[in-house]
Design a protein around this motif. Structure first.
Motif, PDB file in Angstrom:
ATOM      1  N   THR A  88       0.866  -1.143   0.117  1.00  0.00           N
ATOM      2  CA  THR A  88      -0.209   0.038   0.012  1.00  0.00           C
ATOM      3  C   THR A  88       1.186   1.135  -0.004  1.00  0.00           C
ATOM      4  O   THR A  88       1.689   1.512   0.830  1.00  0.00           O
ATOM      5  N   VAL A  89       0.618   2.012  -0.897  1.00  0.00           N
ATOM      6  CA  VAL A  89       1.168   3.395  -1.015  1.00  0.00           C
ATOM      7  C   VAL A  89       0.230   4.572  -0.886  1.00  0.00           C
ATOM      8  O   VAL A  89      -0.759   4.456  -1.671  1.00  0.00           O
ATOM      9  N   HIS A  90       0.669   5.303  -0.085  1.00  0.00           N
ATOM     10  CA  HIS A  90      -0.238   6.545   0.187  1.00  0.00           C
ATOM     11  C   HIS A  90       0.297   8.020  -0.002  1.00  0.00           C
ATOM     12  O   HIS A  90       1.328   8.188   0.372  1.00  0.00           O
ATOM     13  N   ILE A  95       4.057   2.509   2.575  1.00  0.00           N
ATOM     14  CA  ILE A  95       4.897   3.355   2.029  1.00  0.00           C
ATOM     15  C   ILE A  95       4.190   4.990   1.912  1.00  0.00           C
ATOM     16  O   ILE A  95       2.857   4.865   1.552  1.00  0.00           O
ATOM     17  N   VAL A  96       4.867   6.011   2.353  1.00  0.00           N
ATOM     18  CA  VAL A  96       4.023   7.278   2.381  1.00  0.00           C
ATOM     19  C   VAL A  96       4.715   8.244   1.549  1.00  0.00           C
ATOM     20  O   VAL A  96       6.169   8.253   1.508  1.00  0.00           O
ATOM     21  N   VAL A  97       4.045   8.818   0.555  1.00  0.00           N
ATOM     22  CA  VAL A  97       4.559   9.931  -0.353  1.00  0.00           C
ATOM     23  C   VAL A  97       4.308  11.117   0.033  1.00  0.00           C
ATOM     24  O   VAL A  97       2.997  11.494  -0.254  1.00  0.00           O
ATOM     25  N   ARG A  98       4.962  12.003   0.179  1.00  0.00           N
ATOM     26  CA  ARG A  98       4.607  13.379   0.423  1.00  0.00           C
ATOM     27  C   ARG A  98       4.415  14.001  -0.976  1.00  0.00           C
ATOM     28  O   ARG A  98       5.403  14.235  -1.674  1.00  0.00           O
ATOM     29  N   ALA A  99       3.278  14.680  -1.373  1.00  0.00           N
ATOM     30  CA  ALA A  99       3.111  15.210  -2.765  1.00  0.00           C
ATOM     31  C   ALA A  99       2.626  16.552  -2.794  1.00  0.00           C
ATOM     32  O   ALA A  99       2.097  17.031  -3.546  1.00  0.00           O
ATOM     33  N   ASP A 100       2.987  17.444  -1.557  1.00  0.00           N
ATOM     34  CA  ASP A 100       2.420  18.722  -1.498  1.00  0.00           C
ATOM     35  C   ASP A 100       2.744  19.598  -2.662  1.00  0.00           C
ATOM     36  O   ASP A 100       2.279  20.352  -3.357  1.00  0.00           O
TER      37      ASP A 100
END
Length: 219
Positions: free
Chosen positions: A165-167, A203-208
């Protein structure tokens, strides 16, 4: 590698979308399905403002380069009919959160065929929100050893059998700035409070800033 800030106590590393796709594809390539079946299932979870379909597409292409069969499915193709979505009005955040997406159809038409003993025949979409009619799309067969990449909002918390899972995380400010339908914002606040995707995702991806993503790495 240079570290960039922290998120929920986890340090984030800057990365490009291309490198992210390659890293995820390499990781997926080494996974075994958690249910023992021949298919892997990956979630790219994120609000529409984070454009989860784009990194999902990059990941799919990176996997194909590695010789894997891949099928991408977006939850926007599994909306409920308008009569159900708008039962409480066209701008009801609670309905958007829990009543717009047909999770039952996703279980039946997407995950069911990929269970051990399944035939791999997945329905790529079910409902066209523009015409408010069934899409009548043909089933597509995902070969054994293939990878399903499902993308869209609110994917976590349904017990879907994902192997990874990727958020895609947006800060409240970035989410507010980039959301075209501001009435949906309370739904994402509820998702954060009830599901805590930043903590539950692999996994967390910051996409600001879409030009400069950062991620937690393979934790």
């Amino acid at each position: 590698m240079t570290r960039l800030g922290q998120h929920g106590g986890v340090k984030l590393e800057p990365i490009t979308w291309e490198r992210l796709a390659d890293a995820l594809a390499a990781h997926v390539d080494g996974l075994s399905p958690g249910d023992g079946g021949p298919w892997l299932k990956v979630a790219v979870d994120g609000a529409p403002a984070a454009r989860p379909g784009e990194p999902a597409g990059r990941l799919a292409e990176a996997l194909r380069v590695r010789g894997r069969a891949v099928m991408t499915v977006g939850t926007e193709g599994f909306l409920r009919p308008a009569s159900l979505r708008y039962e409480y009005g066209k701008e009801d955040a609670d309905a958007y959160y829990s009543g717009w997406f047909d999770t039952g159809a996703l279980w039946r038409e997407v995950f069911g065929p990929l269970e051990p003993g399944g035939d791999g025949r997945v329905l790529p979409d079910l409902w066209d929100p523009v015409t408010d009619r069934a899409t009548r799309s043909p089933y597509r067969t995902l070969a054994p050893g293939g990878v399903l990449v499902l993308h869209g909002p609110f994917l976590l918390g349904h017990w879907f059998p994902f192997d990874l899972t990727v958020h895609l995380r947006l800060s409240p400010g970035a989410l507010a700035r980039r959301t075209e339908q501001p009435w949906t914002l309370p739904a994402f606040e509820r998702y954060e409070a009830e599901v805590a995707p930043t903590e539950s995702a692999d996994i967390v991806v910051r996409a600001d800033d879409p030009r400069h993503p950062a991620w937690t790495g393979l934790r």
